[in-house]
Design a protein around this motif. Structure first.
Motif, PDB file in Angstrom:
ATOM      1  N   VAL A  79       0.867  -1.178   0.000  1.00  0.00           N
ATOM      2  CA  VAL A  79       0.000   0.000   0.000  1.00  0.00           C
ATOM      3  C   VAL A  79       0.904   1.228   0.000  1.00  0.00           C
ATOM      4  O   VAL A  79       1.862   1.291   0.753  1.00  0.00           O
ATOM      5  CB  VAL A  79      -0.911   0.022   1.250  1.00  0.00           C
ATOM      6  CG1 VAL A  79      -1.692   1.314   1.332  1.00  0.00           C
ATOM      7  CG2 VAL A  79      -1.834  -1.181   1.255  1.00  0.00           C
ATOM      8  N   HIS A  80       0.576   2.192  -0.844  1.00  0.00           N
ATOM      9  CA  HIS A  80       1.367   3.424  -0.900  1.00  0.00           C
ATOM     10  C   HIS A  80       0.448   4.629  -0.834  1.00  0.00           C
ATOM     11  O   HIS A  80      -0.537   4.701  -1.568  1.00  0.00           O
ATOM     12  CB  HIS A  80       2.176   3.489  -2.204  1.00  0.00           C
ATOM     13  CG  HIS A  80       3.182   2.400  -2.328  1.00  0.00           C
ATOM     14  ND1 HIS A  80       4.413   2.461  -1.737  1.00  0.00           N
ATOM     15  CD2 HIS A  80       3.127   1.214  -2.953  1.00  0.00           C
ATOM     16  CE1 HIS A  80       5.076   1.361  -2.005  1.00  0.00           C
ATOM     17  NE2 HIS A  80       4.312   0.575  -2.729  1.00  0.00           N
ATOM     18  N   HIS A  81       0.794   5.556   0.050  1.00  0.00           N
ATOM     19  CA  HIS A  81       0.127   6.854   0.094  1.00  0.00           C
ATOM     20  C   HIS A  81       0.972   7.761  -0.792  1.00  0.00           C
ATOM     21  O   HIS A  81       2.105   8.073  -0.477  1.00  0.00           O
ATOM     22  CB  HIS A  81       0.073   7.367   1.525  1.00  0.00           C
ATOM     23  CG  HIS A  81      -0.748   8.595   1.696  1.00  0.00           C
ATOM     24  ND1 HIS A  81      -0.896   9.199   2.915  1.00  0.00           N
ATOM     25  CD2 HIS A  81      -1.484   9.338   0.832  1.00  0.00           C
ATOM     26  CE1 HIS A  81      -1.673  10.263   2.798  1.00  0.00           C
ATOM     27  NE2 HIS A  81      -2.034  10.358   1.532  1.00  0.00           N
ATOM     28  N   ILE A  82       0.420   8.156  -1.929  1.00  0.00           N
ATOM     29  CA  ILE A  82       1.179   8.869  -2.945  1.00  0.00           C
ATOM     30  C   ILE A  82       1.406  10.323  -2.530  1.00  0.00           C
ATOM     31  O   ILE A  82       0.480  11.008  -2.100  1.00  0.00           O
ATOM     32  CB  ILE A  82       0.432   8.844  -4.307  1.00  0.00           C
ATOM     33  CG1 ILE A  82       0.070   7.423  -4.707  1.00  0.00           C
ATOM     34  CG2 ILE A  82       1.249   9.550  -5.385  1.00  0.00           C
ATOM     35  CD1 ILE A  82       1.221   6.489  -4.879  1.00  0.00           C
ATOM     36  N   GLU A  83       2.633  10.755  -2.662  1.00  0.00           N
ATOM     37  CA  GLU A  83       2.992  12.163  -2.462  1.00  0.00           C
ATOM     38  C   GLU A  83       3.590  12.660  -3.749  1.00  0.00           C
ATOM     39  O   GLU A  83       4.434  11.979  -4.317  1.00  0.00           O
ATOM     40  CB  GLU A  83       4.006  12.301  -1.319  1.00  0.00           C
ATOM     41  CG  GLU A  83       3.447  11.959   0.047  1.00  0.00           C
ATOM     42  CD  GLU A  83       2.408  12.948   0.543  1.00  0.00           C
ATOM     43  OE1 GLU A  83       2.453  14.126   0.128  1.00  0.00           O
ATOM     44  OE2 GLU A  83       1.545  12.549   1.324  1.00  0.00           O
ATOM     45  N   PRO A  84       3.195  13.776  -4.255  1.00  0.00           N
ATOM     46  CA  PRO A  84       2.257  14.732  -3.677  1.00  0.00           C
ATOM     47  C   PRO A  84       0.806  14.284  -3.890  1.00  0.00           C
ATOM     48  O   PRO A  84       0.536  13.426  -4.715  1.00  0.00           O
ATOM     49  CB  PRO A  84       2.530  16.006  -4.487  1.00  0.00           C
ATOM     50  CG  PRO A  84       2.949  15.513  -5.822  1.00  0.00           C
ATOM     51  CD  PRO A  84       3.721  14.245  -5.543  1.00  0.00           C
ATOM     52  N   LEU A 100       2.120   5.075 -12.505  1.00  0.00           N
ATOM     53  CA  LEU A 100       2.711   4.167 -13.493  1.00  0.00           C
ATOM     54  C   LEU A 100       4.233   4.299 -13.583  1.00  0.00           C
ATOM     55  O   LEU A 100       4.929   3.295 -13.730  1.00  0.00           O
ATOM     56  CB  LEU A 100       2.074   4.386 -14.867  1.00  0.00           C
ATOM     57  CG  LEU A 100       0.599   4.022 -14.962  1.00  0.00           C
ATOM     58  CD1 LEU A 100       0.064   4.348 -16.342  1.00  0.00           C
ATOM     59  CD2 LEU A 100       0.371   2.561 -14.616  1.00  0.00           C
ATOM     60  N   ASN A 101       4.754   5.504 -13.499  1.00  0.00           N
ATOM     61  CA  ASN A 101       6.206   5.707 -13.597  1.00  0.00           C
ATOM     62  C   ASN A 101       6.909   5.690 -12.240  1.00  0.00           C
ATOM     63  O   ASN A 101       8.114   5.932 -12.170  1.00  0.00           O
ATOM     64  CB  ASN A 101       6.518   7.019 -14.319  1.00  0.00           C
ATOM     65  CG  ASN A 101       6.083   6.996 -15.760  1.00  0.00           C
ATOM     66  OD1 ASN A 101       5.898   5.933 -16.350  1.00  0.00           O
ATOM     67  ND2 ASN A 101       5.904   8.162 -16.343  1.00  0.00           N
ATOM     68  N   ASN A 102       6.178   5.432 -11.179  1.00  0.00           N
ATOM     69  CA  ASN A 102       6.747   5.419  -9.826  1.00  0.00           C
ATOM     70  C   ASN A 102       7.328   4.032  -9.545  1.00  0.00           C
ATOM     71  O   ASN A 102       6.593   3.058  -9.370  1.00  0.00           O
ATOM     72  CB  ASN A 102       5.664   5.771  -8.807  1.00  0.00           C
ATOM     73  CG  ASN A 102       6.208   5.950  -7.412  1.00  0.00           C
ATOM     74  OD1 ASN A 102       7.247   5.410  -7.058  1.00  0.00           O
ATOM     75  ND2 ASN A 102       5.475   6.710  -6.613  1.00  0.00           N
ATOM     76  N   ARG A 103       8.640   3.939  -9.489  1.00  0.00           N
ATOM     77  CA  ARG A 103       9.321   2.654  -9.282  1.00  0.00           C
ATOM     78  C   ARG A 103       9.160   2.112  -7.859  1.00  0.00           C
ATOM     79  O   ARG A 103       9.429   0.952  -7.604  1.00  0.00           O
ATOM     80  CB  ARG A 103      10.796   2.782  -9.619  1.00  0.00           C
ATOM     81  CG  ARG A 103      11.026   3.014 -11.085  1.00  0.00           C
ATOM     82  CD  ARG A 103      12.486   3.139 -11.375  1.00  0.00           C
ATOM     83  NE  ARG A 103      12.685   3.358 -12.796  1.00  0.00           N
ATOM     84  CZ  ARG A 103      13.731   2.956 -13.451  1.00  0.00           C
ATOM     85  NH1 ARG A 103      14.701   2.334 -12.819  1.00  0.00           N
ATOM     86  NH2 ARG A 103      13.843   3.191 -14.728  1.00  0.00           N
ATOM     87  N   ASN A 104       8.744   2.953  -6.930  1.00  0.00           N
ATOM     88  CA  ASN A 104       8.555   2.505  -5.547  1.00  0.00           C
ATOM     89  C   ASN A 104       7.261   1.721  -5.357  1.00  0.00           C
ATOM     90  O   ASN A 104       7.066   1.090  -4.332  1.00  0.00           O
ATOM     91  CB  ASN A 104       8.580   3.696  -4.589  1.00  0.00           C
ATOM     92  CG  ASN A 104       9.930   4.363  -4.566  1.00  0.00           C
ATOM     93  OD1 ASN A 104      10.966   3.696  -4.625  1.00  0.00           O
ATOM     94  ND2 ASN A 104       9.936   5.685  -4.512  1.00  0.00           N
ATOM     95  N   ILE A 105       6.368   1.819  -6.323  1.00  0.00           N
ATOM     96  CA  ILE A 105       5.086   1.115  -6.231  1.00  0.00           C
ATOM     97  C   ILE A 105       5.200  -0.210  -6.972  1.00  0.00           C
ATOM     98  O   ILE A 105       5.448  -0.237  -8.171  1.00  0.00           O
ATOM     99  CB  ILE A 105       3.945   1.952  -6.839  1.00  0.00           C
ATOM    100  CG1 ILE A 105       3.784   3.257  -6.076  1.00  0.00           C
ATOM    101  CG2 ILE A 105       2.640   1.157  -6.836  1.00  0.00           C
ATOM    102  CD1 ILE A 105       2.785   4.201  -6.704  1.00  0.00           C
TER     103      ILE A 105
END
Length: 165
Positions: A79-84, A100-105
């Motif tokens: 689960v990720h709370h996206i910032e910003p 989609l481009n966030n490698r941490n997810i």
């Protein structure tokens, strides 16, 4: 194909709410987005961006700071709370850049709903400490302890509107 214009969408949403006599309230607006394998094609087709854009005017109108908290989830504790947060300034490519481009997810796994709901509850303070008084020995002695309790209101007192995709 129509181009999405946020200002017009907000105006239209306000008009519909007024026509239906829906009172304006302040709330926290949240979007929980499934990033499990079964949704990959919908992301690729842009359907999640379109759905996101449909909810954004509601966030602009109702949210206490005109930002939408966004969470992603798939399986387990992924689960990720996206910032910003999503705003009127970053909405146009929010799904692509922030998810989609966030490698941490970690994306395209299985699906577990409970962890993201628990994250919502924790983030908005529905589960918080409360002093509890305990009576002992026929009510003659009292002790107070702090326990984590679930509350029906968020820590700020605002309601929370969650859109679950």
């Amino acid at each position: 194909m129509c181009k999405f214009v946020l200002e017009k969408a907000v105006e239209k949403t306000r008009f519909v709410l007024e026509k239906k006599q829906v009172k304006s309230i302040k709330a926290h607006v949240v979007i929980d987005l499934d990033v499990s394998g079964s949704t990959q094609e919908m992301y690729n087709k842009g359907l999640f961006q379109k759905a996101f854009q449909q909810v954004l005017p509601i966030g602009i109108i109702f949210d206490d700071n005109q930002e939408i908290d966004t969470f992603t989830f798939s399986n387990g504790s992924n689960v990720h709370h996206i910032e910003p947060n999503a705003t009127s300034d970053n909405y146009s490519d929010y799904i692509e850049t922030q998810i989609l481009n966030n490698r941490n997810i970690r994306k395209w796994g299985g699906t577990d709903y409970c962890p993201v709901l628990e994250a919502n509850v924790e983030t908005f303070g529905f589960h918080r400490p409360e002093n509890v008084e305990t009576k002992r020995f026929f009510g003659l002695f009292k002790s107070t302890s702090t326990q984590m309790k679930y509350h029906s209101t968020s820590q700020t007192g605002y309601p929370v509107i969650v859109f679950f995709f």
